[in-house]
Design a protein around this motif. Structure first.
Motif, PDB file in Angstrom:
ATOM      1  N   SER A   1       0.868  -1.180   0.000  1.00 13.83           N
ATOM      2  CA  SER A   1       0.000   0.000   0.000  1.00 13.83           C
ATOM      3  C   SER A   1       0.901   1.226   0.000  1.00 13.83           C
ATOM      4  N   GLY A   2       1.021   1.909   1.107  1.00 14.64           N
ATOM      5  CA  GLY A   2       1.866   3.085   1.183  1.00 14.64           C
ATOM      6  C   GLY A   2       1.325   4.065   2.198  1.00 14.64           C
ATOM      7  N   SER A   3       2.174   4.978   2.642  1.00 12.89           N
ATOM      8  CA  SER A   3       1.789   5.904   3.704  1.00 12.89           C
ATOM      9  C   SER A   3       0.652   6.838   3.288  1.00 12.89           C
ATOM     10  N   LEU A   4       0.415   6.983   1.983  1.00 11.38           N
ATOM     11  CA  LEU A   4      -0.717   7.804   1.542  1.00 11.38           C
ATOM     12  C   LEU A   4      -2.044   7.239   2.039  1.00 11.38           C
ATOM     13  N   ALA A   5      -2.098   5.945   2.297  1.00 15.72           N
ATOM     14  CA  ALA A   5      -3.330   5.343   2.808  1.00 15.72           C
ATOM     15  C   ALA A   5      -3.721   5.949   4.147  1.00 15.72           C
ATOM     16  N   ASP A   6      -2.725   6.351   4.933  1.00 16.50           N
ATOM     17  CA  ASP A   6      -2.976   6.964   6.233  1.00 16.50           C
ATOM     18  C   ASP A   6      -2.915   8.488   6.194  1.00 16.50           C
ATOM     19  N   ARG A   7      -2.022   9.010   5.328  1.00 16.76           N
ATOM     20  CA  ARG A   7      -1.781  10.454   5.303  1.00 16.76           C
ATOM     21  C   ARG A   7      -1.850  10.968   3.865  1.00 16.76           C
ATOM     22  N   PRO A   8      -3.061  11.059   3.285  1.00 21.70           N
ATOM     23  CA  PRO A   8      -3.169  11.621   1.932  1.00 21.70           C
ATOM     24  C   PRO A   8      -2.784  13.095   1.945  1.00 21.70           C
ATOM     25  N   ASN A   9      -2.459  13.607   0.769  1.00 17.20           N
ATOM     26  CA  ASN A   9      -2.108  15.027   0.682  1.00 17.20           C
ATOM     27  C   ASN A   9      -2.932  15.704  -0.410  1.00 17.20           C
ATOM     28  N   ALA A  10      -2.694  16.983  -0.600  1.00 16.56           N
ATOM     29  CA  ALA A  10      -3.498  17.773  -1.542  1.00 16.56           C
ATOM     30  C   ALA A  10      -2.809  17.962  -2.884  1.00 16.56           C
ATOM     31  N   TYR A  11      -1.844  17.083  -3.201  1.00 16.86           N
ATOM     32  CA  TYR A  11      -1.029  17.289  -4.400  1.00 16.86           C
ATOM     33  C   TYR A  11      -1.330  16.282  -5.508  1.00 16.86           C
ATOM     34  N   GLY A  12      -2.602  15.970  -5.682  1.00 14.45           N
ATOM     35  CA  GLY A  12      -2.995  15.101  -6.778  1.00 14.45           C
ATOM     36  C   GLY A  12      -2.841  13.625  -6.502  1.00 14.45           C
TER      37      GLY A  12
END
Length: 250
Positions: A142-153
């Protein structure tokens, strides 16, 4: 013999004599996991999108075989896996860095985030069928974006990453006693990072190093070792293992 008297080696399932297939295993975390699984005694076959790179990876590291397949094309995936008699450990680490604003980016491009992860995993499992050992394991990424999405697309990529963790938990029940787990890496210094960021990589790395508690990126070898842990620890099931240097804390 009591549990307390067992050695660490006895509490882990041995990879000796097993067969491991690493899809996305020709560079970065996948290649490192493949090399470490080989060192632990497994027969390792890597699958990559480029035939030359797959062949070279297998030859350079003494792996036991290679295949080439675009994981977004089911026919290629089925063909790549059809002649492997049995797989004890299936590792699915393929996936590009799909980044684009939800209201602006081409939908076909954004769909790759799910095609390369969710649907590729489902097709790989269907392709193997009962050739996947009931005593073995499946490892997703998966990846850390699963827990901490950001606003950069990265909203769609974050959704696909979180979906992999949910899929693993569901399959841990559906495929039991096959074990299914997910590796969730944080900022790892791999070729995909350089490819995704290009000239912006140095600035990104400096920013991450400043914010992380460890003040450094992780390595492919560290993340690869976590994959081998998930493969070899026979009581890890339905879990997500975060290897992120504490990125979720800041």
């Amino acid at each position: 013999m009591s549990q307390l008297s067992q050695t660490p080696q006895q509490t882990l399932s041995s990879l000796q004599g097993t067969t491991t297939v690493v899809i996305g295993g020709t560079s970065g975390i996948g290649l490192s996991a493949a090399v470490q699984a080989k060192a632990a005694g497994s027969r390792v076959i890597v699958v990559g999108s480029n035939a030359d790179r797959a062949r070279q990876a297998a030859a350079t590291h003494g792996l036991d075989g290679w295949r080439a397949a675009d994981v977004t094309k089911p026919a290629e995936l089925y063909s790549a896996l059809e002649d492997i008699p049995q797989v004890d450990h299936l590792v699915l680490l393929a996936g590009t860095f799909v980044a684009g604003k939800t209201l602006e980016a081409d939908l076909g491009y954004l769909a790759r985030a799910f095609d390369e992860r969710i649907w590729a995993s489902i097709h790989a499992l269907r392709a193997l069928g009962n050739r996947l050992s009931s005593t073995g394991s499946v490892t997703f990424i998966s990846g850390s974006l699963a827990d901490r999405p950001n606003a950069y697309g990265t909203a769609v990529l974050a959704a696909a990453s979180a979906a992999m963790e949910a899929l693993a938990r569901g399959l841990a029940l559906e495929l039991a006693p096959v074990r299914v787990n997910t590796l969730s890496p944080g900022p790892i210094d791999t070729p995909i990072l350089a490819k995704a960021l290009g000239d912006a990589k140095d600035g990104f790395v400096a920013s991450v190093e400043a914010s992380l508690p460890l003040h450094r990126l992780g390595t492919a070898e560290q993340a690869g070792a976590a994959v081998v842990f998930l493969m070899s620890n026979g009581f890890m099931n339905g879990a997500t293992l975060n290897v992120d240097g504490g990125a979720r804390l800041v």
